[in-house]
Design a protein around this motif. Structure first.
Motif, short mmCIF file in Angstrom:
data_model
loop_
_atom_site.label_atom_id
_atom_site.label_comp_id
_atom_site.label_asym_id
_atom_site.label_seq_id
_atom_site.Cartn_x
_atom_site.Cartn_y
_atom_site.Cartn_z
N TYR A 173 0.85 -1.18 0.00
CA TYR A 173 0.00 0.00 0.00
C TYR A 173 0.89 1.23 0.00
O TYR A 173 2.00 1.21 0.50
N GLU A 189 -8.24 4.86 5.04
CA GLU A 189 -8.55 4.63 3.62
C GLU A 189 -7.42 3.97 2.83
O GLU A 189 -7.65 3.03 2.08
N LYS A 211 -5.19 1.93 3.63
CA LYS A 211 -4.88 0.54 4.00
C LYS A 211 -6.03 -0.43 3.71
O LYS A 211 -5.85 -1.64 3.84
N ARG A 212 -7.17 0.06 3.32
CA ARG A 212 -8.37 -0.79 3.17
C ARG A 212 -8.16 -1.94 2.20
O ARG A 212 -8.59 -3.06 2.47
N ASP A 213 -7.55 -1.68 1.07
CA ASP A 213 -7.38 -2.72 0.06
C ASP A 213 -6.50 -3.86 0.59
O ASP A 213 -6.81 -5.04 0.41
N THR A 241 -8.41 -5.90 3.19
CA THR A 241 -9.37 -6.78 2.51
C THR A 241 -8.68 -7.98 1.90
O THR A 241 -9.13 -9.13 2.07
N LYS A 242 -7.57 -7.76 1.21
CA LYS A 242 -6.84 -8.86 0.60
C LYS A 242 -6.30 -9.83 1.64
O LYS A 242 -6.39 -11.06 1.48
#
Length: 174
Positions: A77, A138, A140-142, A145-146
């Motif tokens: 990220y 925001e 770090k969200r991806d 989720t992964k």
């Protein structure tokens, strides 16, 4: 230690309890909740860094946890420029992380947020595994989720407590 692409090697730690809830730490003097994480120091492998960060941030020792799994590849990220110190930017773009899924085999009272001189969290709680991702910062969200999606396969069935029911053969989750 920043790689040639501008990412700092890091570990992320998802701690679960026997109900498959996850440890959620509140950043000191902020209203921001996150999983423990931290940099990999020179000479450390990801597992060594994970155990060091686990102690520094949460006060847990290796005997308090069991490793259930880890991510196969680095997850990256980018940190917005407004979030990093100007003097430390250099070629820094963000973090690349290996995530670990742990099971707490110790007790809740083994958690000690003041184990080190510079605590990162001032409160903690258990949260559903599929937490509201909107609660995560925001950028770090991806990655969250992964990591959660990749590691869910390592979760054992939650422990169920048997209670009497009107039907003798039914188990009731409590």
């Amino acid at each position: 230690m920043i790689d040639r692409d501008g990412y700092r090697p890091n570990v992320g730690i998802i701690i679960t309890n026997d109900k498959n809830q996850v440890f959620w730490g509140k950043r000191i003097r902020q209203h921001a909740w996150q999983f423990p994480q931290g940099g990999i120091q020179h000479g450390e492998n990801p597992e060594q860094a994970m155990y060091r960060e686990l102690y520094e941030e949460v006060g847990l020792m290796p005997e308090h946890v069991e490793i259930l799994g880890r991510t196969r590849e680095w997850m990256r990220y980018e940190v917005p420029q407004s979030w990093s110190r100007r003097e430390s930017r250099g070629g820094y773009r963000g973090q690349k992380q290996i995530w670990f899924l742990l099971r707490l085999v110790g007790r809740d009272c083994d958690v000690c947020l003041r184990a080190c001189a510079h605590p990162e969290f001032d409160a903690w709680r258990w949260n559903d595994y599929w937490l509201d991702i909107q609660a995560v910062i925001e950028f770090k969200r991806d990655v969250y989720t992964k990591a959660l999606n990749e590691l869910v396969r390592y979760l054992p069935e939650p422990k169920i407590k048997c209670v009497c029911s009107p039907h003798a053969h039914d188990l009731v989750r409590v």
